[in-house]
Scaffold this motif. Structure first.
Motif, PDB file in Angstrom:
ATOM      1  N   THR A  37      15.465  15.307  -3.611  1.00 47.55           N
ATOM      2  CA  THR A  37      14.514  14.196  -3.751  1.00 47.55           C
ATOM      3  C   THR A  37      13.173  14.581  -3.136  1.00 47.55           C
ATOM      4  O   THR A  37      12.105  14.367  -3.728  1.00 47.55           O
ATOM      5  N   ILE A  50      21.256   6.913  -6.950  1.00 47.85           N
ATOM      6  CA  ILE A  50      20.687   5.962  -5.982  1.00 47.85           C
ATOM      7  C   ILE A  50      19.294   6.401  -5.546  1.00 47.85           C
ATOM      8  O   ILE A  50      18.337   5.610  -5.559  1.00 47.85           O
ATOM      9  N   ARG A  97      16.775   5.962  -8.334  1.00 50.14           N
ATOM     10  CA  ARG A  97      16.404   4.555  -8.564  1.00 50.14           C
ATOM     11  C   ARG A  97      15.480   4.043  -7.462  1.00 50.14           C
ATOM     12  O   ARG A  97      14.467   3.377  -7.735  1.00 50.14           O
ATOM     13  N   VAL A  98      15.810   4.342  -6.205  1.00 47.18           N
ATOM     14  CA  VAL A  98      15.058   3.812  -5.071  1.00 47.18           C
ATOM     15  C   VAL A  98      13.687   4.485  -4.939  1.00 47.18           C
ATOM     16  O   VAL A  98      12.673   3.817  -4.730  1.00 47.18           O
ATOM     17  N   VAL A  99      13.655   5.816  -5.076  1.00 43.63           N
ATOM     18  CA  VAL A  99      12.422   6.556  -4.813  1.00 43.63           C
ATOM     19  C   VAL A  99      11.525   6.642  -6.047  1.00 43.63           C
ATOM     20  O   VAL A  99      10.300   6.504  -5.948  1.00 43.63           O
ATOM     21  N   ASN A 141      12.260   4.985  -9.191  1.00 42.81           N
ATOM     22  CA  ASN A 141      12.481   3.880 -10.133  1.00 42.81           C
ATOM     23  C   ASN A 141      13.001   4.385 -11.477  1.00 42.81           C
ATOM     24  O   ASN A 141      12.666   3.855 -12.536  1.00 42.81           O
TER      25      ASN A 141
END
Length: 277
Positions: free
Chosen positions: A20, A244, A247-249, A251
């Motif tokens: 990430t 996850i 999605r969080v970092v 989108n």
């Protein structure tokens, strides 16, 4: 076995975290994947040195071609996956990348003679079908997903090598040799693509290196305690964490076929665990 599973699950969280940070560098900051790969190895060496203790490589370790081959495999895998992350969502990259655990089981069966049951073999085929749903060769496959698939091939051979070389050197020695070897192999391109280092870039480089080094250490420890076929289902936690983080970092939400492929990969992994019980 339980300790090996715990270590592997920690690794499956840390590796996507490192990637990430890598994606934020190559996509968000425009940093070359080759530099990020080199910095990950080089900083990994510095981070590991205080914890080596008596695990310094011996002359036999340094002259063992298999350790250098292992370093080349992880260098190829990390450079390929960082190249893929430049253009592709995190979950998609990890879906294509997950040809790796299947390759590790096949190599373990062929070379180490580890037994693979018929049911396990059928689940490996199902898992590969999940990879194909993500990659879709000939039906919208992108160069980025091609690099992710290539990274998975490197990674599968690397996972196998952890089991193959478990008795050759202590885990920290194995990690040091792969980090030093990777840093040497990626140094020319790392220097060629040297970027301007801002505070944000430095922080992301440090996070990428630290998470990757810790994740790979836990992988080595896990594969030294259990067989590749025993641990293969748990490696699929990487898909969950990658989805996850994506999605969080970023989108990112997988499309229908990609989500189906990821679901099939995860289901085949855990069905393998249930089959073993």
């Amino acid at each position: 076995m339980l300790r090996a599973v715990f270590l592997l699950i920690l690794a499956t969280a840390l590796v996507p975290l490192g990637d990430t940070a890598g994606k934020l560098l190559v996509e968000g900051q425009g940093i070359a994947p080759e530099f990020v790969a080199w910095s990950r190895f080089a900083l990994g060496v510095l981070l590991l040195l205080p914890f080596l203790g008596r695990s310094w490589p011996t002359r036999a370790n340094v002259s063992d071609w298999r350790l250098w081959l292992r370093a080349a495999l992880i260098a190829g895998g990390i450079t390929s996956i960082l190249t893929a992350l430049k253009t592709e969502p995190l979950a998609n990259v990890f879906g294509a990348f997950f040809v790796g655990p299947m390759i590790s089981v096949v190599l373990s069966a062929l070379i180490l003679k580890e037994k693979v049951s018929l049911g396990r073999a059928l689940l490996l085929v199902a898992g590969f079908a999940g990879v194909l749903l993500v990659v879709r060769p000939g039906f919208g496959m992108t160069p980025g997903l091609g690099f992710a698939f290539l990274a998975g091939v490197f990674y599968g051979a690397y996972l196998f090598s952890g089991r193959w070389l478990a008795d050759v050197a202590p885990p920290r020695t194995l990690l040091l040799t792969q980090l030093v070897g990777g840093a040497i192999l990626t140094l020319p391109l790392g220097v060629l693509f040297w970027p301007t280092i801002s505070l944000e870039v430095a922080a992301l480089v440090a996070l990428s290196a630290a998470a990757s080094a810790a994740g790979n250490l836990f992988l080595i420890l896990a594969y030294g305690r259990a067989s590749a076929s025993q641990l293969a289902p748990f490696i699929y936690f990487q898909l969950i964490f990658a989805t996850i983080f994506g999605r969080v970092v970023f989108n990112d939400i997988p499309d229908t076929l990609t989500f189906a492929g990821l679901a099939l990969l995860i289901a085949s992994g855990f069905a393998s665990l249930a089959l073993r019980k």
